[in-house]
Scaffold this motif. Structure first.
Motif, mmCIF file in Angstrom:
data_model
loop_
_atom_site.group_PDB
_atom_site.id
_atom_site.type_symbol
_atom_site.label_atom_id
_atom_site.label_comp_id
_atom_site.label_asym_id
_atom_site.label_seq_id
_atom_site.Cartn_x
_atom_site.Cartn_y
_atom_site.Cartn_z
ATOM 1 N N GLU A 2 0.851 -1.190 0.000
ATOM 2 C CA GLU A 2 0.000 0.000 0.000
ATOM 3 C C GLU A 2 0.875 1.224 0.000
ATOM 4 O OE1 GLU A 2 -3.926 0.913 0.791
ATOM 5 O OE2 GLU A 2 -2.577 1.955 -0.559
ATOM 6 N N SER A 3 0.508 2.179 -0.794
ATOM 7 C CA SER A 3 1.162 3.470 -0.758
ATOM 8 C C SER A 3 0.113 4.482 -0.356
ATOM 9 C CB SER A 3 1.742 3.806 -2.132
ATOM 10 O OG SER A 3 2.256 5.121 -2.127
ATOM 11 N N VAL A 4 0.396 5.207 0.695
ATOM 12 C CA VAL A 4 -0.568 6.168 1.206
ATOM 13 C C VAL A 4 0.115 7.512 1.262
ATOM 14 C CG1 VAL A 4 -2.112 6.734 3.091
ATOM 15 C CG2 VAL A 4 -1.626 4.352 2.583
ATOM 16 N N HIS A 7 -1.950 15.088 0.759
ATOM 17 C CA HIS A 7 -1.864 16.105 -0.269
ATOM 18 C C HIS A 7 -1.039 17.311 0.157
ATOM 19 C CE1 HIS A 7 -5.555 14.701 -2.760
ATOM 20 N NE2 HIS A 7 -4.866 13.712 -2.293
ATOM 21 N N ALA A 24 -4.569 10.281 -0.192
ATOM 22 C CA ALA A 24 -4.810 9.399 -1.319
ATOM 23 C C ALA A 24 -4.114 8.065 -1.067
ATOM 24 C CB ALA A 24 -4.289 10.025 -2.604
ATOM 25 N N TYR A 25 -4.687 6.995 -1.582
ATOM 26 C CA TYR A 25 -4.050 5.693 -1.429
ATOM 27 C C TYR A 25 -3.995 4.999 -2.787
ATOM 28 C CZ TYR A 25 -8.846 3.851 -1.359
ATOM 29 O OH TYR A 25 -10.141 3.551 -1.673
ATOM 30 N N SER A 26 -3.116 4.011 -2.889
ATOM 31 C CA SER A 26 -2.891 3.404 -4.206
ATOM 32 C C SER A 26 -3.485 2.003 -4.346
ATOM 33 C CB SER A 26 -1.388 3.327 -4.493
ATOM 34 O OG SER A 26 -0.748 2.485 -3.559
ATOM 35 N N ASN A 27 -3.629 1.283 -3.225
ATOM 36 C CA ASN A 27 -4.007 -0.123 -3.308
ATOM 37 C C ASN A 27 -5.506 -0.287 -3.111
ATOM 38 O OD1 ASN A 27 -4.311 -2.886 -3.122
ATOM 39 N ND2 ASN A 27 -2.495 -3.193 -1.869
ATOM 40 N N SER A 28 -6.202 -0.648 -4.162
ATOM 41 C CA SER A 28 -7.656 -0.778 -4.065
ATOM 42 C C SER A 28 -8.069 -1.980 -3.219
ATOM 43 C CB SER A 28 -8.278 -0.872 -5.459
ATOM 44 O OG SER A 28 -7.692 -1.939 -6.173
ATOM 45 N N SER A 30 -6.982 -2.443 -0.192
ATOM 46 C CA SER A 30 -7.042 -2.021 1.217
ATOM 47 C C SER A 30 -8.496 -1.921 1.639
ATOM 48 C CB SER A 30 -6.357 -0.659 1.401
ATOM 49 O OG SER A 30 -4.980 -0.765 1.166
ATOM 50 N N LYS A 71 -9.939 6.702 -4.869
ATOM 51 C CA LYS A 71 -8.994 6.266 -3.836
ATOM 52 C C LYS A 71 -8.541 7.443 -2.981
ATOM 53 C CE LYS A 71 -7.282 2.556 -6.772
ATOM 54 N NZ LYS A 71 -6.109 2.042 -7.506
ATOM 55 N N HIS A 72 -9.520 8.063 -2.382
ATOM 56 C CA HIS A 72 -9.250 9.272 -1.615
ATOM 57 C C HIS A 72 -10.031 9.211 -0.306
ATOM 58 C CE1 HIS A 72 -10.010 13.504 -0.496
ATOM 59 N NE2 HIS A 72 -8.810 13.717 -0.979
#
Lengths: 110, 114
Positions: A2-4, A7, A24-28, A30, A71-72
């Motif tokens: 996961e990348s979190v 902003h 914002a996060y990158s891994n759906s 999660s 993803k926010h």
């Protein structure tokens, strides 16, 4: 994994106004997100959490919003007080660990 | 009673030394963690233990060696300290691995390597 990320690294707010902190996060994949507050010289403390099957959750003066489409997530603090001055982290849960964003430093102006 | 306690709170040491940080939790949690927080406040997981067994090792240099004598304790030993090891190290615990709810942090150990 996961990348979190957050902003904005800093946020200055007038006392009594509402604060909004974004993440914002990158891994759906999660499925669980948490906001933490870290005061100077202390460890992070749990504020509020939200599961991926929800889009909004409210606590005392705080609300977390989750938008899975983009993803926010965001943390809203109502009627910001001097005691809200701290670093705020979002975290996502995946693969048996929490991954934290970089943190937003909130400063409340009197 | 402090739920997650770390010692020492501050640690100043010279390059090349070996040092240890201790952590204890009295919450009855099964899982404990070590996190490193850099000067920009970024929190990165280093290790996780569940019931004394290592379950996460995030590509940390092998100069760092965690030890969990029982599920209430997770200590961190660091060999041959380097300037880049300067940071705040947080211990944490949770009821189960990765569970955000109930995740409790200690107050941190500020390590300064000179």
């Amino acid at each position: 994994g996961e990348s979190v990320g957050l902003h904005l690294p800093t946020l200055s707010v007038q006392e009594g106004d509402n604060s909004i902190i974004n993440c914002a996060y990158s891994n759906s994949a999660s499925d669980y997100f948490i906001w933490y507050k870290q005061e100077s010289g202390k460890g992070p403390q749990f504020i509020i959490d939200i599961r991926s099957n929800m889009d909004k959750r409210q606590g005392q003066r705080v609300t977390v919003l989750l938008n899975k489409t983009v993803k926010h997530l965001s943390l809203q603090i109502a009627a910001t007080q001097p005691g809200d001055s701290a670093v705020y982290f979002c975290a996502g849960s995946n693969d048996y660990k929490l991954s934290f964003g970089a943190g937003t430093t909130v400063t409340v102006r009197a | 009673d402090t739920a997650v306690s770390q010692t020492p709170k501050y640690l100043v040491t010279q390059m090349g030394n070996d040092k240890s940080i201790k952590c204890e939790q009295n919450l009855g949690h099964d899982t404990m963690y070590w996190y490193k927080q850099d000067s920009k406040k970024f929190l990165k997981i280093m290790f996780s233990y569940n019931n004394k067994e290592l379950i996460i090792n995030e590509t940390v240099p092998n100069r760092f060696s965690p030890k969990s004598p029982d599920k209430a304790h997770l200590n961190l030993h660091i060999n041959s300290l380097e300037l880049g090891d300067s940071a705040v190290y947080f211990c944490a615990s949770s009821p189960q691995p990765g569970q955000g709810y109930g995740y409790t942090f200690g107050s941190g150990t500020r390590l300064t390597v000179v």
